[in-house]
Structure formats: C-alpha cells, structure tokens
Design a protein around this motif. Structure first.
Motif, mmCIF file in Angstrom:
data_model
loop_
_atom_site.group_PDB
_atom_site.id
_atom_site.type_symbol
_atom_site.label_atom_id
_atom_site.label_comp_id
_atom_site.label_asym_id
_atom_site.label_seq_id
_atom_site.Cartn_x
_atom_site.Cartn_y
_atom_site.Cartn_z
ATOM 1 N N PHE A 11 8.571 27.601 9.537
ATOM 2 C CA PHE A 11 9.309 27.194 8.623
ATOM 3 C C PHE A 11 10.286 25.863 8.953
ATOM 4 O O PHE A 11 10.969 25.107 8.233
ATOM 5 C CB PHE A 11 10.015 28.109 8.035
ATOM 6 C CG PHE A 11 9.248 29.111 7.215
ATOM 7 C CD1 PHE A 11 8.518 28.645 6.079
ATOM 8 C CD2 PHE A 11 8.875 30.398 7.573
ATOM 9 C CE1 PHE A 11 7.458 29.623 5.274
ATOM 10 C CE2 PHE A 11 8.101 31.014 6.794
ATOM 11 C CZ PHE A 11 7.495 30.940 5.728
ATOM 12 N N VAL A 99 -1.405 26.963 10.217
ATOM 13 C CA VAL A 99 -1.640 27.247 8.734
ATOM 14 C C VAL A 99 -3.014 26.672 8.430
ATOM 15 O O VAL A 99 -3.343 25.754 8.770
ATOM 16 C CB VAL A 99 -0.960 26.162 7.796
ATOM 17 C CG1 VAL A 99 -1.333 26.318 6.310
ATOM 18 C CG2 VAL A 99 0.751 26.508 8.196
ATOM 19 N N ILE A 131 -0.601 31.561 8.885
ATOM 20 C CA ILE A 131 -0.580 31.370 7.400
ATOM 21 C C ILE A 131 -2.155 30.995 6.954
ATOM 22 O O ILE A 131 -2.679 30.338 7.596
ATOM 23 C CB ILE A 131 0.445 30.605 6.702
ATOM 24 C CG1 ILE A 131 1.932 31.255 6.906
ATOM 25 C CG2 ILE A 131 -0.010 30.427 5.165
ATOM 26 C CD1 ILE A 131 2.841 30.355 6.417
ATOM 27 N N ILE A 138 1.763 24.758 3.163
ATOM 28 C CA ILE A 138 3.025 25.187 2.953
ATOM 29 C C ILE A 138 3.774 23.781 2.576
ATOM 30 O O ILE A 138 3.524 22.541 2.758
ATOM 31 C CB ILE A 138 3.823 25.761 4.040
ATOM 32 C CG1 ILE A 138 3.480 24.595 5.474
ATOM 33 C CG2 ILE A 138 3.141 26.967 4.512
ATOM 34 C CD1 ILE A 138 4.423 25.364 6.671
ATOM 35 N N ASN A 139 4.823 23.905 1.640
ATOM 36 C CA ASN A 139 5.598 22.811 1.329
ATOM 37 C C ASN A 139 7.219 23.301 1.376
ATOM 38 O O ASN A 139 7.412 24.084 0.774
ATOM 39 C CB ASN A 139 5.465 22.364 -0.003
ATOM 40 C CG ASN A 139 6.165 21.061 -0.485
ATOM 41 O OD1 ASN A 139 6.831 20.350 0.382
ATOM 42 N ND2 ASN A 139 5.528 20.362 -1.424
ATOM 43 N N LEU A 140 7.847 22.474 2.569
ATOM 44 C CA LEU A 140 9.319 22.951 2.762
ATOM 45 C C LEU A 140 10.203 21.494 2.494
ATOM 46 O O LEU A 140 10.501 20.847 3.565
ATOM 47 C CB LEU A 140 9.419 23.558 4.011
ATOM 48 C CG LEU A 140 8.415 24.372 4.461
ATOM 49 C CD1 LEU A 140 8.394 24.634 6.092
ATOM 50 C CD2 LEU A 140 8.591 25.719 3.726
ATOM 51 N N SER A 148 0.819 20.208 2.400
ATOM 52 C CA SER A 148 0.056 20.897 1.193
ATOM 53 C C SER A 148 -0.033 19.903 0.215
ATOM 54 O O SER A 148 -0.198 18.788 0.407
ATOM 55 C CB SER A 148 1.035 22.220 0.697
ATOM 56 O OG SER A 148 0.262 22.576 -0.468
ATOM 57 N N ALA A 161 6.057 31.931 -3.217
ATOM 58 C CA ALA A 161 5.011 32.352 -2.317
ATOM 59 C C ALA A 161 3.726 32.626 -3.523
ATOM 60 O O ALA A 161 4.233 33.612 -4.134
ATOM 61 C CB ALA A 161 5.353 33.257 -1.383
ATOM 62 N N ALA A 184 10.936 26.156 -1.162
ATOM 63 C CA ALA A 184 9.605 26.461 -0.320
ATOM 64 C C ALA A 184 8.451 26.724 -1.112
ATOM 65 O O ALA A 184 8.888 27.375 -2.038
ATOM 66 C CB ALA A 184 10.022 27.519 0.801
ATOM 67 N N VAL A 186 4.809 28.479 -0.175
ATOM 68 C CA VAL A 186 3.806 29.086 0.832
ATOM 69 C C VAL A 186 2.556 29.766 -0.005
ATOM 70 O O VAL A 186 2.744 30.680 -1.038
ATOM 71 C CB VAL A 186 4.652 30.246 1.724
ATOM 72 C CG1 VAL A 186 3.709 30.838 2.725
ATOM 73 C CG2 VAL A 186 5.868 29.638 2.185
ATOM 74 N N SER A 187 1.508 29.138 0.328
ATOM 75 C CA SER A 187 0.150 29.771 0.000
ATOM 76 C C SER A 187 -0.233 30.597 0.767
ATOM 77 O O SER A 187 -0.672 30.500 1.877
ATOM 78 C CB SER A 187 -0.758 28.318 -0.296
ATOM 79 O OG SER A 187 -1.942 28.977 -0.700
ATOM 80 N N VAL A 199 7.457 37.156 4.193
ATOM 81 C CA VAL A 199 7.955 36.004 3.518
ATOM 82 C C VAL A 199 9.233 36.426 2.478
ATOM 83 O O VAL A 199 10.007 35.545 2.474
ATOM 84 C CB VAL A 199 6.952 35.304 2.313
ATOM 85 C CG1 VAL A 199 7.217 34.584 1.343
ATOM 86 C CG2 VAL A 199 5.539 34.563 3.072
#
Length: 676
Positions: A11, A99, A131, A138-140, A148, A161, A184, A186-187, A199
């Motif tokens: 993260f 990931v 992950i 993921i996208n943060l 992602s 998530a 955020a 999260v897949s 998560v």
C-alpha cells in the motif's frame, strides 16, 4: 490480527516492477504499466520483459534480478505456470510483496489448484506478501499508484475491496462517474495470502479512509475476520453474495471459499454493526452516504420538491425505514404560505411544482425557513432546473435527489460533484442510503424473518431420553422421556409420572414425529396409553416401513397456558455454535420467524436476539396477552449457549417447543444431533 506493517510494501511501495510488461496496447501488461505511469506514481517503475529495451519511455529489464534496486512491489502478469518460480526470484531479490493479476489457478480446476498450492508454499517459505492471484490489482489514488484498470486518480474517502474483479470495476465506474474516486481499491482474487480480514484491519487505521466497502463471497479465516469486525472503528459496508443455496454454490466455485449460512452472516453483521447491502447499488449508495453526508441529528425530514410523485416515493421509503415526515407547525405553515406562490402546498412535502424551474431560489428559501423544525432536508430536483447546484450547501444536512432533468441534470450533477455534494438518482435510493445512519439504533420497523438452516448429513440423532437428560443437566427444565418398548411398560411409566401423559415414537430415522402419526397427547388412563402405543406403531409402519423404531417415549404433559417458542443451537462450519430463537411448535416452519446470534453472547446480544423476531410482542403482553417470563427465557438461552460451547461434538440442539409461562419455562421436546 497479525502485524499490518507487512502490508506496507503493497500500500506504500517506494518502487514497483511490472513482470510481464507488454509492448502491445490492449494487453494487460501494457495497460497496467501505462496506468502506473500515467497515474503519477512518484517512485521508479521497472518494466520486466526479456525481449524489450524500452516500454512507454521506461527502460525495460530482462529479469527482476537486473533492476537497479529491489522494488518493494512486483505486479505479475505472466502465465500461471511461471508465477511460483517468479515469486521465488522476487523474494530472493529482496522484493517484499506482489500483486498477481494472472488467472488460471484454483478457480480453473485441479491443475490450477495445484499451481495455487505451489504458490502458497512459496509464500510460506519466503514471507512474501501477495494479493491475488486471479485479481484486478490495486489502485491507491492517495499514493498515485494504479496497478489496475480503469485509471482513476480522484482521491476519495471510500476504500473498496472486492473478491470479484468485475464487481470491483463496476463500483469504480460508479465512483468515477460521480467524481468521488476512492481512497483505495483492492481486488482480492483467490486470496492465496492477503484476505478480507487484513484489508479491513489495514483500512481501519488508514487516515485517508473514512468508510470501508467490501464485496464478499466467503470468509477465508473466520477468527481473523471476526477480529477485524470487532476492531473496526469506521463504517463498514458489506455486500455478501451467495445468500441462496445456489448462489452459495456459485460463490464456492468462483472463489473456492465457503459461503456459509446466510442467517449467520445476518447475525454477525448485526452484532458488529456492519451495514449490509443487498445489491451493488446499495453497496455504493450506503458507502457514499456514510462517507459524504453529514450525520443526521434525528429522524425528521422536510421534503422540498418540484415533483409530487417523487415526493410520495420518498415518503413511502422514509416510512419503511423508520424516518419521519411530520407536518409543519401552524406557525411554520404560515411562514411558508407567505413566501410561496398560491398554488404551492405549504405542508410536508413542499411541492414547488415545475414552476420552480424559473426561480430555483425557492428551494433555498424553504430550506432556510424549515431548518429549525426539521433535522434533515430532502431536496428533490424533479425537472430540468438550471442553477440547482447553487441552492444546496456543501456539508449541510441536505440529501440531494436529482431525476428527470435530462441534459440540465447532467450539467448540474457535475457541478454538485465538484462541490463534494453526493447526488442520488431516485428518492428510494437516496432515502434508503440516509436511513443507514439509523440502522443500528432502535427503530420501529421489525426485522425480516430468517430461515432455519437444514441439518447437515451424516449426523446421529441422540435418543430422546438421553437428549432430555443432557438438556436438564445443562439447567433447562425439560420433560423427561424414558423409553417404553411395549404397551405395558408405557403404562408403568405413565403411572409413575401421573396422568395426563404424552407418547411419542422413538426412532433415529424420524426427527419429525408428528408427520408420521407418532405423537399422542393428553392420555388420561392405562387403556388410552395402551391404545395410543398400538396406534403409533401401526401409523409409523404404514407411513415409514423402513424406519428403525425402538418404541415410544413417555412424558408428563406440560401445564397449559405457555407460549410456544423454539430455542436451539446450530453449528456453522466457519463460525462455530450459533444460538437460535423463534416462535415454536408447528409455527417454526410455517412462519420461519427465527433469529440467530453468534456465541459467545452477552445480555445485549440476547436482547437483540429476542427482539429479532416479528413475534416478540407476544412475550411482552401484546393486546391483553399475559406477559411472559422473559428473564427465565434469557436464562434458558444462556444455559443452552454454555452447553453448546462445552460440547463441540454436538452439531445441533433444539428444544421445541419451549413453553414460556408468566413464571418460568418448560421444554416439551429436546432433540440433539451429534457428529460422533
């Protein structure tokens, strides 16, 4: 919950490698690299491709071993058969996390399961945090890191998530369309390592996140999941799929996780004050409301609208959720009549009609005039109203609903989004989302009835006499049920008890005795007992020829006048013993009016359990009925809960009916299913 610092390389990475970076637009390896670069990630990005010198202006490397430094995070987009060896290389190089976007693992059949087992072994051996696999990345946005798709850079307040990449993308599309973004995304994919519990725990302590939203198909580690729910201090909205038997089967095949009994999830979500969503729209709406709307001071709503029909829908939805739309006081009505055109109704709702298109400032005037009497304003723009965005106030206790406005609506919505004001597309969705603020407070609306889970196969039904003795020893008064193997023995037992008595067939194959004519009640003489014995045997032989019949049990009749309830425990495969309560006797299956409570349970949990059925007023003296001994009922529930926790070998315990009198309780029939 384990140390969350191990998730920092995922993260908050300082450098990222894309293993499987592609030179071909449209391929995942290209698109993810492009999103990392275009999303503005500040650290080094290392494309890994053995055949390329440069991709998207970034120097490419033939292997992870050749990068100038060990990146914290590797994003893996290569064939499944190569993933485990690649993760070994990453760990040896000093990479801390990965990931794995690649699919073709446990979701794909036996060979995929083998590959996922290999990957899990690598993770255990190296300590790498992973992950996925089979995920959307993921996208943060607060870290400017998008590994992602789609690329979303707007920094929002909701961490989302998902155990489904497609559901995740749909949520992101909704957030992007409204300019809300996310804190955020999260897949989780197949959750070979990082799961929903971690998560939730991570985003509970993330300062950029105000609300956590989760699409859940099953729980990987129940104990850690319960810990995460217990410790979560932020609003948590969960869409739990697999509610039906067929849906649960689909969830299992999709994520290889046990879906669980849905009523148990209802119980644990109630216990830990999770906001349960029924649809994807609910998931988005609830999270949006809890993140962006001010918390209401109370339940009273003033509705100001240009559409009478939309206002009626809003009032109906408010009533369903225990919100109030009272009429204005006479003094306020006088003020409203003074400011409104003659054809506008000065009540609740205030219907400004379509004429407000020419003077939208009327909305603001009504809201200002009514704030002193109402705790929330519901503003319905039901027409193309230019300037609608100017009459509402960011951060104010105002729920904005916009529908029927065509191109003007689209323009005004974007202006509202730019101000950070959430907008709902229908009255029902807006009011339902607002009502979530009161979801875990006492409300007039009764909860929906729940269904009893079916017994699992392969269980042993204990003899009635043994079940009654065990329940009695647990501290719950229940009718003794000694066995008689002939009519004369039945008479002897009846005379020991004293008349009247009840006879019930004793058979491990017949859990529902009434269905086969296996019950006779209120027998008052030796002749009646003998006749009843013969009638029971004849009826059972006629209806269930193959059933094993041991004889009959003999019990004294319970005193009349008790309210029939059912209490019991069922063992959930993930969460262990669960306490059950509801209306008893034949009404259990007719009405399905039962509720569940996870164990251990305190007094507050038991009170919630009792109030969780529609028939609860029958205990409290409803319409002249006698008040029942709720204290004795709670004591029986506590005794049963303790009994279930002391006997993990028992799969189900059921006392049905348990008669609740004005003083005391008495169990008529005890039924226990054991796994041994």
């Amino acid at each position: 919950m384990e140390n969350l610092e191990s998730l920092t390389p995922i993260f908050r990475p300082r450098a990222v490698a894309v293993i499987g970076a592609s030179t071909v637009p449209g391929k995942l390896g290209y698109d993810i690299l492009a999103n990392l670069k275009n999303g503005g990630f500040a650290g080094p990005i290392y494309p890994i491709n053995p055949k390329a010198e440069e991709i998207l202006g970034l120097k490419a490397y033939k292997a992870i071993t050749e990068t100038p430094e060990a990146p914290d995070l590797a994003v893996v987009v290569i064939p499944a058969r190569l993933v485990s060896a690649t993760l070994e290389q990453c760990a040896a190089r000093g990479v801390k996390a990965a990931v794995v976007i690649t699919g073709g693992f446990a979701e794909a059949g036996p060979e995929g399961e083998r590959l996922q087992d290999e990957m899990a072994a690598v993770i255990r051996r190296t300590g790498l945090r992973v992950i996925g696999p089979n995920c959307q990345g993921i996208n943060l946005p607060h870290q400017s890191l998008c590994a992602s798709w789609p690329l979303i850079t707007t920094r929002g307040r909701i961490a989302f998530a998902s155990q489904s990449g497609t559901v995740g993308a749909a949520f992101l599309d909704l957030a992007a369309a409204e300019g809300l973004g996310v804190s955020a995304f999260v897949s989780l994919g197949n959750r070979v390592d990082v799961d929903e519990a971690e998560v939730i725990a991570y985003f509970t302590q993330d300062p950029a996140t105000q609300v956590i939203a989760l699409y859940l198909e099953g729980v990987k580690r129940p104990t850690y999941f319960l810990d995460a729910l217990r410790e979560c201090t932020k609003p948590l909205v969960i869409l739990k799929a697999g509610r039906t038997q067929r849906g649960g089967e689909a969830a299992s095949s999709h994520t290889k996780s046990l879906a669980g009994v849905d009523a148990v999830y209802d119980a644990l979500f109630a216990k830990y004050q999770v906001y349960r969503a029924d649809t994807l729209e609910d998931l988005f709406d609830f999270a949006k409301a809890l993140a962006y709307l001010p918390r209401p001071r109370g339940r009273s709503l003033m509705i100001t609208t240009s559409s009478g029909g939309a206002a009626i829908l809003a009032i109906d939805e408010a009533e369903r959720h225990g919100l109030e739309t009272p009429e204005p006081s006479p003094a306020l009505k006088a003020v409203l009549r003074e400011m409104l055109p003659p054809h506008c109704a000065a009540g609740n709702p205030v219907d400004l009609t379509g004429d407000v298109i020419g003077d939208p400032s009327l909305y603001k005037k009504v809201m200002e005039a009514t704030r002193s009497e109402y705790e929330y304003q519901v503003v319905i723009f039901g027409d193309p109203i230019p300037g609608a965005s100017e009459v509402v106030t960011p951060g104010a206790a105002e729920l904005v609903i916009f529908l029927g406005g065509a191109e003007v609506e689209r323009e005004e919505r974007h202006k509202l989004y730019a101000k950070g004001i959430p907008v709902f597309p229908t009255p029902e969705r807006g009011i339902k989302a607002l009502a979530q603020f009161f979801r875990h407070l006492p409300a007039p609306a009764a909860p929906a009835a729940l269904s009893l889970p079916r017994p699992a196969p392969g269980l042993r039904l204990l003899p009635a006499q043994e079940a009654a003795e065990m329940v009695s020893q647990a501290g719950i008064p229940v009718a003794a049920a000694p066995l008689a193997t002939n009519p004369e023995e039945a008479v002897r037992l009846a005379e020991q008890f004293g008349y009247p008595v009840a006879l019930k067939v004793a058979s491990p194959d017949l859990p529902h005795k009434t269905d086969v004519g296996g019950v006779r009640l209120y027998l008052t003489s030796p002749e009646e007992v003998k006749d009843a014995y013969q009638e029971i045997m004849a009826s059972v032989r006629l209806k269930e020829r193959e059933a094993r019949v041991e004889g009959v049990t003999v019990s004294r009749m319970a005193p009349p006048g008790g309210l029939e309830v059912i209490i019991g425990t069922v063992t959930d495969p993930q969460f262990g013993p669960v306490l059950m309560f509801g209306l008893g006797g034949i009404y259990t299956e007719i009405y399905g009016d039962v509720a569940f409570c996870l164990l251990p349970a305190d007094d507050e949990d038991l009170d919630r359990l009792l109030r969780g059925i529609k028939g609860y007023p029958l205990l409290t003296g409803y319409r002249g009925q006698p008040r029942r001994d709720v204290a004795a009922l709670k004591q029986a529930l506590k005794a049963l809960a303790n009994f279930a926790q002391r006997h993990p070998e028992l799969d189900q315990v059921e006392i049905n009916p348990l008669l609740v009198y004005d003083k005391g309780v008495f169990g008529v029939d005890a039924r226990i299913l054991s796994r041994i």
